[in-house]
Scaffold this motif. Structure first.
Motif, mmCIF file in Angstrom:
data_model
loop_
_atom_site.group_PDB
_atom_site.id
_atom_site.type_symbol
_atom_site.label_atom_id
_atom_site.label_comp_id
_atom_site.label_asym_id
_atom_site.label_seq_id
_atom_site.Cartn_x
_atom_site.Cartn_y
_atom_site.Cartn_z
ATOM 1 N N GLY A 78 -17.815 -66.294 -66.711
ATOM 2 C CA GLY A 78 -18.367 -67.570 -67.145
ATOM 3 C C GLY A 78 -19.806 -67.409 -67.582
ATOM 4 N N LEU A 79 -20.017 -67.252 -68.879
ATOM 5 C CA LEU A 79 -21.353 -66.966 -69.409
ATOM 6 C C LEU A 79 -22.146 -68.223 -69.717
ATOM 7 C CD1 LEU A 79 -20.440 -64.057 -71.870
ATOM 8 C CD2 LEU A 79 -21.229 -63.904 -69.499
ATOM 9 N N ILE A 80 -21.448 -69.349 -69.877
ATOM 10 C CA ILE A 80 -22.131 -70.593 -70.239
ATOM 11 C C ILE A 80 -22.247 -71.455 -68.987
ATOM 12 C CG2 ILE A 80 -22.070 -72.624 -71.721
ATOM 13 C CD1 ILE A 80 -20.253 -71.018 -73.609
ATOM 14 N N PRO A 81 -23.452 -71.824 -68.570
ATOM 15 C CA PRO A 81 -23.606 -72.572 -67.313
ATOM 16 C C PRO A 81 -22.928 -73.935 -67.359
ATOM 17 C CG PRO A 81 -25.671 -72.530 -68.547
ATOM 18 C CD PRO A 81 -24.738 -71.579 -69.237
ATOM 19 N N ASN A 82 -22.288 -74.288 -66.265
ATOM 20 C CA ASN A 82 -21.640 -75.595 -66.132
ATOM 21 C C ASN A 82 -22.661 -76.555 -65.527
ATOM 22 O OD1 ASN A 82 -20.049 -77.815 -65.537
ATOM 23 N ND2 ASN A 82 -18.296 -76.582 -64.903
ATOM 24 N N VAL A 83 -23.458 -77.160 -66.382
ATOM 25 C CA VAL A 83 -24.571 -77.996 -65.927
ATOM 26 C C VAL A 83 -24.073 -79.161 -65.073
ATOM 27 C CG1 VAL A 83 -26.511 -79.419 -66.674
ATOM 28 C CG2 VAL A 83 -25.947 -77.325 -67.925
ATOM 29 N N GLY A 84 -22.900 -79.687 -65.404
ATOM 30 C CA GLY A 84 -22.376 -80.833 -64.670
ATOM 31 C C GLY A 84 -22.090 -80.546 -63.214
ATOM 32 N N ARG A 85 -21.911 -79.272 -62.856
ATOM 33 C CA ARG A 85 -21.631 -78.918 -61.467
ATOM 34 C C ARG A 85 -22.850 -78.376 -60.729
ATOM 35 N NH1 ARG A 85 -15.633 -76.025 -61.668
ATOM 36 N NH2 ARG A 85 -14.472 -77.882 -62.309
ATOM 37 N N MET A 86 -23.970 -78.252 -61.410
ATOM 38 C CA MET A 86 -25.203 -77.922 -60.698
ATOM 39 C C MET A 86 -25.536 -79.088 -59.778
ATOM 40 S SD MET A 86 -27.531 -76.228 -63.701
ATOM 41 C CE MET A 86 -26.986 -74.784 -64.611
ATOM 42 N N ARG A 87 -25.948 -78.793 -58.555
ATOM 43 C CA ARG A 87 -26.103 -79.888 -57.588
ATOM 44 C C ARG A 87 -26.983 -79.464 -56.421
ATOM 45 N NH1 ARG A 87 -21.415 -77.194 -57.323
ATOM 46 N NH2 ARG A 87 -20.548 -76.561 -55.300
ATOM 47 N N TRP A 88 -27.539 -80.477 -55.762
ATOM 48 C CA TRP A 88 -28.246 -80.260 -54.509
ATOM 49 C C TRP A 88 -27.227 -80.044 -53.401
ATOM 50 C CZ3 TRP A 88 -33.171 -79.377 -55.305
ATOM 51 C CH2 TRP A 88 -33.820 -79.999 -56.367
ATOM 52 N N ILE A 89 -27.609 -79.293 -52.408
ATOM 53 C CA ILE A 89 -26.722 -78.983 -51.287
ATOM 54 C C ILE A 89 -27.154 -79.805 -50.079
ATOM 55 C CG2 ILE A 89 -25.875 -77.180 -49.737
ATOM 56 C CD1 ILE A 89 -26.528 -75.157 -51.968
ATOM 57 N N HIS A 90 -26.205 -80.538 -49.509
ATOM 58 C CA HIS A 90 -26.497 -81.358 -48.325
ATOM 59 C C HIS A 90 -25.479 -81.068 -47.231
ATOM 60 C CE1 HIS A 90 -29.483 -83.663 -50.504
ATOM 61 N NE2 HIS A 90 -28.616 -83.871 -51.467
#
Length: 578
Positions: free
Chosen positions: A566-578
């Motif tokens: 997966g070379l193209i970042p999936n921006v929609g799944r970038m997230r803060w961790i809680h």
């Protein structure tokens, strides 16, 4: 000042020095090398003391964090979910042998994944500096419910990631999937002494020279535990999750935005939301409606699907047990679109023998009540709030949940009603002894239902979710195979509370059925074995903590055609961790 023939002024200059290209080149090269070295040093310092990046290899923290996995879309309802990849002891990727059950509609698709389709685990950032300064500023220290990276007690080199659930100077215990603790400073000295005796017996079992000696030590521990648990009960308190961590720990039971095609009435199917004929309720794809301006109270119940802790991610993974556990901590949420009437909408949640009702009147009155047959009208009002009246064109986002023995109501993201500990708390004697038994044949431990009267309305985005359920497994292995704790109740579980001393922490994975965490540890690495009785199996010493995970900066990315990674970042799944 000198003047040129044209009259233009200029400043006189000293003769220019002879250029020294070799010296300038050496100085430029030296500056470049120094800059690179400084950059490496700063990067090393930053990585060592501030923030470090890690990759999640396994699924013990799913669905908060994903290890290697496949992504699958259910062919029946379209719901997207992750399926964990298992490499086993050999490191070779194994395909799931079973079908892929959808966590939303229960439809089982055949396995249609390949090794080339596997997606990498989440890449995360871990904050390290607060732990380094926590001795100076205690407020920066580890906190319950933090997602934490630490060294594996088995070898001291492998990095593990779990959720920190137990803190120093408390007795930790899982009861019916929830976390309970008793503060050591509140316990009688005699009870602390018995807990310390059990710890000493555990250490002696670790040092035992033969199986008969181990069995004798285990028998003494087995004899002591029931009395210790009985005397602990008055001091145990449930530990409720923080708002962000609770949000991360909800798992879908059913999302009506993805209705199953086989359940649609026009196809001869039957929805899990069921009501009596001519009740005024109508269940369609993505939409539930009620048209009953003259209708008496009519209920729409969620039936036909088990409310359990099974996890679609674990298909093909080695799990502690295939036997699912009933989950009773639930949330129902939806958006209400009023369209007329002067009646009432109710949301009913039952957990064991306790039934709670949140009612929303057309005039804006909201009540939180508990069913009490001995009360007038059969209801005890626990709280009252007032909103704007229900009007056409003014939708309301509604949440009602019963989690960690607290019932609360949110409207448009704002908490408006909640029970207190005096109104609602766990009966530990019943949870630990009698358990819940259904009053009627076929009755489930938990129920969800909607009811309405004299209203016209639509409900969209309807979903039911469950809380994490921490299991109480037994430690795996065998006595003859060298595991002195084989088949004992796991550390910190319902039959084996653990006393966390100064500097000791307890960790659990969010994917409890498939997490090898503090409950099940039985191998002690040389780096901890040398500490003798100062190290307690099942715990993580403070000096083995690395930091708090706080951000997923690179989820599994998109793949260009014919590229495995997966070379193209999936921006929609970038997230803060809680």
């Amino acid at each position: 000042m000198v003047t040129t023939p044209s009259g233009s002024p200029y400043l006189s200059r000293a003769p220019a020095a002879e250029p020294r290209p070799a010296v300038q080149h050496q100085e430029s090269l030296r500056d470049t090398i120094e800059s690179v070295v400084v950059a490496f040093i700063l990067a090393f310092v930053f990585r060592a003391f501030v923030v470090e990046a890690f990759v999640i290899p396994t699924g013990s923290m799913a669905s908060t964090l994903y290890g290697e996995h496949w992504t699958h879309n259910c062919s029946m309802c379209g719901y997207e979910f992750a399926v964990g990849a298992n490499r086993g002891q050999s490191g070779k990727l194994a395909l799931p042998h079973a079908s892929l059950p959808c966590p939303n509609c229960n439809w089982e698709d055949p396995v249609q994944v390949s090794r080339d389709d596997v997606e990498s685990g989440d890449r995360i950032l871990v904050l390290k500096w607060p732990l380094d300064l926590s001795h100076i500023f205690p407020a920066l220290g580890p906190k319950r419910w933090d997602v934490t990276v630490f060294k594996d007690p088995k070898d001291g080199e492998t990095n593990f990631i779990k959720r920190l659930v137990g803190l120093p100077e408390e007795v930790f215990m899982i009861i019916d999937g929830d976390v309970f603790v008793a503060k050591a400073q509140q316990l009688p000295a005699e009870l602390i002494s018995r807990l310390e005796v059990i710890q000493e017996l555990n250490y002696q079992a670790r040092q035992a020279r033969n199986v008969p000696e181990t069995r004798a030590l285990r028998a003494r521990m087995d004899q002591m535990r029931p009395g210790v648990i009985r005397d602990l009960r008055p001091y145990l308190r449930i530990q409720r999750k923080t708002g962000p961590s609770q949000e991360a720990l909800w798992s879908v039971v059913y999302d009506h935005a993805h209705p199953s095609r086989r359940q649609r009435p026009e196809r001869g199917g039957r929805s899990w939301w069921q009501a009596e004929p001519s009740s005024g309720w109508s269940v369609g794809p993505g939409l539930v409606s009620f048209d009953g301006l003259q209708q008496p109270p009519s209920e729409l119940a969620f039936v036909g699907k088990s409310l359990e802790d099974d996890h679609a991610y674990n298909v093909g993974l080695p799990a502690e047990s295939a036997q699912a556990r009933s989950v009773t901590d639930l949330r129902v949420r939806f958006t209400l679109f009023p369209a007329g009437g002067d009646g009432q909408l109710r949301v009913r949640l039952r957990k064991f023998d306790d039934t709670f009702v949140a009612s929303f009147d057309a005039d804006g009155t909201v009540l939180l009540s508990r069913v009490r047959q001995e009360q007038p009208g059969g209801m005890e009002v626990l709280g009252r709030a007032h909103l704007r009246s229900l009007q056409r064109g003014q939708p309301l986002r509604i949440e009602v949940q019963n989690v960690d023995y607290r019932v609360l109501v949110r409207v448009d993201g704002r908490e408006i009603l909640a029970t207190t500990d005096e109104q609602y708390r766990p009966d530990l004697a019943k949870l630990l002894a009698d358990r819940w038994r259904p009053a009627r044949s076929g009755e489930r431990p938990a129920e969800v239902a909607l009811s309405a009267q004299r209203l016209r309305m639509e409900i969209k985005h309807l979903a039911i979710e469950r809380d994490v359920y921490y299991r109480s497994p037994r430690i795996q292995g065998s006595l003859t195979g060298g595991n002195p704790w084989a088949d004992l109740p796991g550390w910190g579980t319902e039959e084996n509370p653990i006393y966390l001393r100064s500097g000791e922490y307890f960790m659990l994975g969010d994917n409890s059925p498939a997490s090898e965490d503090g409950r099940l540890w039985s191998i002690v690495g040389d780096h901890l074995r040398s500490r003798g009785p100062d190290y307690q199996v099942g715990t993580v010493p403070e000096d083995q903590l690395i930091g708090k995970a706080f951000f997923v900066y690179w989820p599994s990315g998109y793949r260009p055609t014919h590229v495995r990674w997966g070379l193209i970042p999936n921006v929609g799944r970038m997230r803060w961790i809680h």
